[in-house]
Design a protein around this motif. Structure first.
Motif, PDB file in Angstrom:
ATOM      1  N   GLU A  99      -0.648  -3.385  -6.360  1.00 54.40           N
ATOM      2  CA  GLU A  99      -1.903  -3.202  -5.603  1.00 54.40           C
ATOM      3  C   GLU A  99      -1.735  -2.068  -4.611  1.00 54.40           C
ATOM      4  N   PRO A 100      -2.652  -1.129  -4.591  1.00 55.07           N
ATOM      5  CA  PRO A 100      -2.534  -0.036  -3.617  1.00 55.07           C
ATOM      6  C   PRO A 100      -2.748  -0.548  -2.196  1.00 55.07           C
ATOM      7  N   GLY A 101      -1.992  -0.044  -1.260  1.00 52.88           N
ATOM      8  CA  GLY A 101      -2.163  -0.411   0.157  1.00 52.88           C
ATOM      9  C   GLY A 101      -2.558   0.826   0.944  1.00 52.88           C
ATOM     10  N   TYR A 102      -2.700   0.656   2.228  1.00 56.30           N
ATOM     11  CA  TYR A 102      -3.107   1.802   3.060  1.00 56.30           C
ATOM     12  C   TYR A 102      -1.872   2.577   3.493  1.00 56.30           C
ATOM     13  N   ILE A 103      -1.958   3.905   3.452  1.00 55.05           N
ATOM     14  CA  ILE A 103      -0.847   4.718   3.941  1.00 55.05           C
ATOM     15  C   ILE A 103      -1.442   5.954   4.596  1.00 55.05           C
ATOM     16  N   ALA A 104      -0.853   6.394   5.689  1.00 52.07           N
ATOM     17  CA  ALA A 104      -1.442   7.502   6.454  1.00 52.07           C
ATOM     18  C   ALA A 104      -1.261   8.837   5.736  1.00 52.07           C
ATOM     19  N   MET A 105      -0.201   8.950   4.904  1.00 54.66           N
ATOM     20  CA  MET A 105       0.071  10.267   4.277  1.00 54.66           C
ATOM     21  C   MET A 105      -0.933  10.548   3.160  1.00 54.66           C
ATOM     22  N   PRO A 106      -1.510  11.764   3.118  1.00 57.53           N
ATOM     23  CA  PRO A 106      -2.457  12.100   2.043  1.00 57.53           C
ATOM     24  C   PRO A 106      -1.688  12.284   0.730  1.00 57.53           C
ATOM     25  N   GLY A 107      -2.373  12.070  -0.375  1.00 58.39           N
ATOM     26  CA  GLY A 107      -1.701  12.360  -1.656  1.00 58.39           C
ATOM     27  C   GLY A 107      -1.967  11.231  -2.645  1.00 58.39           C
ATOM     28  N   GLN A 108      -1.910  11.576  -3.935  1.00 61.08           N
ATOM     29  CA  GLN A 108      -2.255  10.556  -4.945  1.00 61.08           C
ATOM     30  C   GLN A 108      -1.155   9.507  -5.064  1.00 61.08           C
ATOM     31  N   GLU A 109      -1.541   8.354  -5.331  1.00 63.04           N
ATOM     32  CA  GLU A 109      -0.637   7.218  -5.576  1.00 63.04           C
ATOM     33  C   GLU A 109       0.223   6.850  -4.369  1.00 63.04           C
ATOM     34  N   TYR A 110       0.065   7.542  -3.218  1.00 63.92           N
ATOM     35  CA  TYR A 110       0.960   7.239  -2.087  1.00 63.92           C
ATOM     36  C   TYR A 110       0.818   5.810  -1.627  1.00 63.92           C
ATOM     37  N   GLY A 111      -0.401   5.258  -1.803  1.00 67.49           N
ATOM     38  CA  GLY A 111      -0.605   3.876  -1.347  1.00 67.49           C
ATOM     39  C   GLY A 111       0.059   2.866  -2.269  1.00 67.49           C
ATOM     40  N   GLN A 112       0.607   3.383  -3.366  1.00 67.81           N
ATOM     41  CA  GLN A 112       1.173   2.449  -4.339  1.00 67.81           C
ATOM     42  C   GLN A 112       2.695   2.471  -4.235  1.00 67.81           C
ATOM     43  N   ALA A 113       3.252   1.505  -3.479  1.00 68.37           N
ATOM     44  CA  ALA A 113       4.703   1.528  -3.245  1.00 68.37           C
ATOM     45  C   ALA A 113       5.468   1.276  -4.539  1.00 68.37           C
ATOM     46  N   ILE A 114       4.986   0.367  -5.367  1.00 69.98           N
ATOM     47  CA  ILE A 114       5.679   0.073  -6.635  1.00 69.98           C
ATOM     48  C   ILE A 114       4.663   0.163  -7.776  1.00 69.98           C
ATOM     49  N   MET A 115       5.051   0.865  -8.861  1.00 69.39           N
ATOM     50  CA  MET A 115       4.160   0.952 -10.036  1.00 69.39           C
ATOM     51  C   MET A 115       4.493  -0.213 -10.960  1.00 69.39           C
ATOM     52  N   ALA A 116       3.575  -1.172 -11.092  1.00 73.78           N
ATOM     53  CA  ALA A 116       3.867  -2.319 -11.969  1.00 73.78           C
ATOM     54  C   ALA A 116       4.214  -1.810 -13.371  1.00 73.78           C
ATOM     55  N   SER A 117       3.484  -0.730 -13.775  1.00 76.90           N
ATOM     56  CA  SER A 117       3.729  -0.232 -15.146  1.00 76.90           C
ATOM     57  C   SER A 117       5.124   0.376 -15.252  1.00 76.90           C
ATOM     58  N   ARG A 132       2.063   8.860 -12.193  1.00 66.88           N
ATOM     59  CA  ARG A 132       3.324   8.330 -12.731  1.00 66.88           C
ATOM     60  C   ARG A 132       3.091   7.676 -14.087  1.00 66.88           C
ATOM     61  N   GLU A 133       1.929   7.016 -14.235  1.00 64.91           N
ATOM     62  CA  GLU A 133       1.654   6.366 -15.527  1.00 64.91           C
ATOM     63  C   GLU A 133       1.545   7.401 -16.641  1.00 64.91           C
ATOM     64  N   THR A 134       0.961   8.557 -16.321  1.00 64.40           N
ATOM     65  CA  THR A 134       0.856   9.624 -17.322  1.00 64.40           C
ATOM     66  C   THR A 134       2.257  10.077 -17.735  1.00 64.40           C
TER      67      THR A 134
END
Ligand code: HEM
Length: 339
Positions: free
Chosen positions: A54-72, A259-261
């Motif tokens: 589940e994506p969470g909130y993170i102050a740093m801009p950028g794709q997927e940054y809110g996603q600490a762990i990729m389940a996939s 990362r999934e790509t």
């Protein structure tokens, strides 16, 4: 005045809606605050959330940054270290064993007639140059790629951590350098070789008789036999295009790939590469020790007329005709399907 009242009203409505929107997280935040008191440092629910991808909130801009762990990521890791490595490994080992078993049981395919001493040109300088650049880079890519897939399990126990880490670092540099070189050679090879790889009716007869490898009897074919045509379309074209496109996506991850790509293209790259190597082993065997005179065809670009007649009869007639040495008058065609 009216406008000011309307504006204030609108502001109030938006404020209420915004306050409404943020509420769903409320219970979770509340529960976390309580847990901090009753069970300090127990972040299990947060980690369950993170582990679930589940994506969470993170102050740093950028794709997927809110996603600490990729389940996939875990699925990909299990696939790569599981079925891909195990089945891919066995496929390559079994193909190599089958080739060795065939060679030691049947030996090299020898010519039946003596050499004539008259040569026919089989490959031009450009065709041979392209071929050997593709061949050399293919072998380097295969060895370095197999290092990435199996090196830790097979090579590291043999040569030790230090030597393996040196080789693995060099292998990565070699793979990233010869990847683009291989792609360029393929881009030249495909238009150069495609025309003579078009399927012809007599190729079915070659397939039915397994190219004469079962009974060591000659089966007529065009410039390339059905086996070579399958290598061209399945190996060079299909596997070649998949490893090249996926390889470029992996080599240049700076085009916003998620990362999934990358995981998906890595799986496609490895599956196509393992298949390419398995078929390639067959081609390399046929192009080296399997058949008397085969290697010389691509090494020197010319073959003896006897070799051409016994292995590529229809091409032999075409080549002779091109040299104005058409088939002697009254010589019957070899078989019904001969053009
Ligand atoms: C060490 C590796 C290789 C060796 C020893 C080898 C050897 C040969 C030989 C001797 C021939 C001529 C066969 C004939 O006269 O019909 C040939 C044809 C050919 N090779 Fe290779 N080869 C190797 C790798 C490759 C690779 C990596 C590719 C492509 C990615 C490739 C693509 C071709 C093509 C397209 C032909 C023409 C026949 C056909 O279209 O199937 N070869 N090779």
């Amino acid at each position: 005045m009216r406008a000011a009242v309307a504006f204030l009203l609108a502001l109030l409505v938006c404020g209420a809606a915004a306050a409404q929107g943020s509420q769903p997280d409320e219970p979770r935040v509340k529960a976390q605050q309580e847990r901090e008191i009753t069970q300090p440092l127990n972040n299990a629910p947060v980690w369950r959330q993170i582990r679930g991808g589940e994506p969470g909130y993170i102050a740093m801009p950028g794709q997927e940054y809110g996603q600490a762990i990729m389940a996939s990521g875990e699925t990909w890791r299990e696939f790569r270290n599981g079925p891909l490595t195990v089945w891919g490994g066995w496929l390559i080992v079994l193909v190599a064993l089958a080739i060795l078993a065939y060679y030691f049981s049947k030996g090299q395919m020898k010519l039946h007639e003596p050499l004539t001493g008259r040569d026919l040109e089989r490959f031009s300088v450009l065709e041979r140059g392209t071929h050997w650049v593709a061949a050399a880079s293919f072998v380097i890519l295969a060895l370095t790629g197999l290092t990435f897939l199996f090196g830790k399990h097979l090579l590291m126990p043999l040569i030790g951590h230090l030597a393996f880490s040196w080789w693995a670092t060099a292998a990565k540099a070699l793979h990233n350098t010869f990847g683009p070189i291989f792609i360029l050679s393929l881009l030249l090879m495909i238009p150069l070789y495609a025309k003579d790889n078009l399927w012809r009716p007599y190729d079915w007869m070659w397939l039915r008789r397994l190219g004469g490898f079962a009974d060591h009897k000659d089966v007529p074919s065009g410039r390339y036999n059905a086996g070579e045509k399958i290598w061209f379309w399945l190996g060079v074209m299909l596997a070649g295009i998949v490893v090249s496109v996926s390889g470029l996506v992996l080599l240049f991850p700076n085009f916003g790939q998620q990362r999934e790509t990358i995981q998906l293209f890595h799986a496609a790259h490895t599956i196509a590469a393992v298949g390419f190597i398995a078929i390639g082993l067959g081609h390399i065997y046929l192009g080296t020790i399997a058949m008397q005179g085969a290697y010389a065809a691509m090494r020197l670009g010319k073959v003896d007329e006897t070799w051409a007649k016994e292995h590529h009869l229809y091409w032999y007639h075409e080549a002779k005709a091109r040299r104005g040495e058409a088939r002697p008058r009254g010589q019957p065609a070899q078989s019904r399907s001969e053009p």
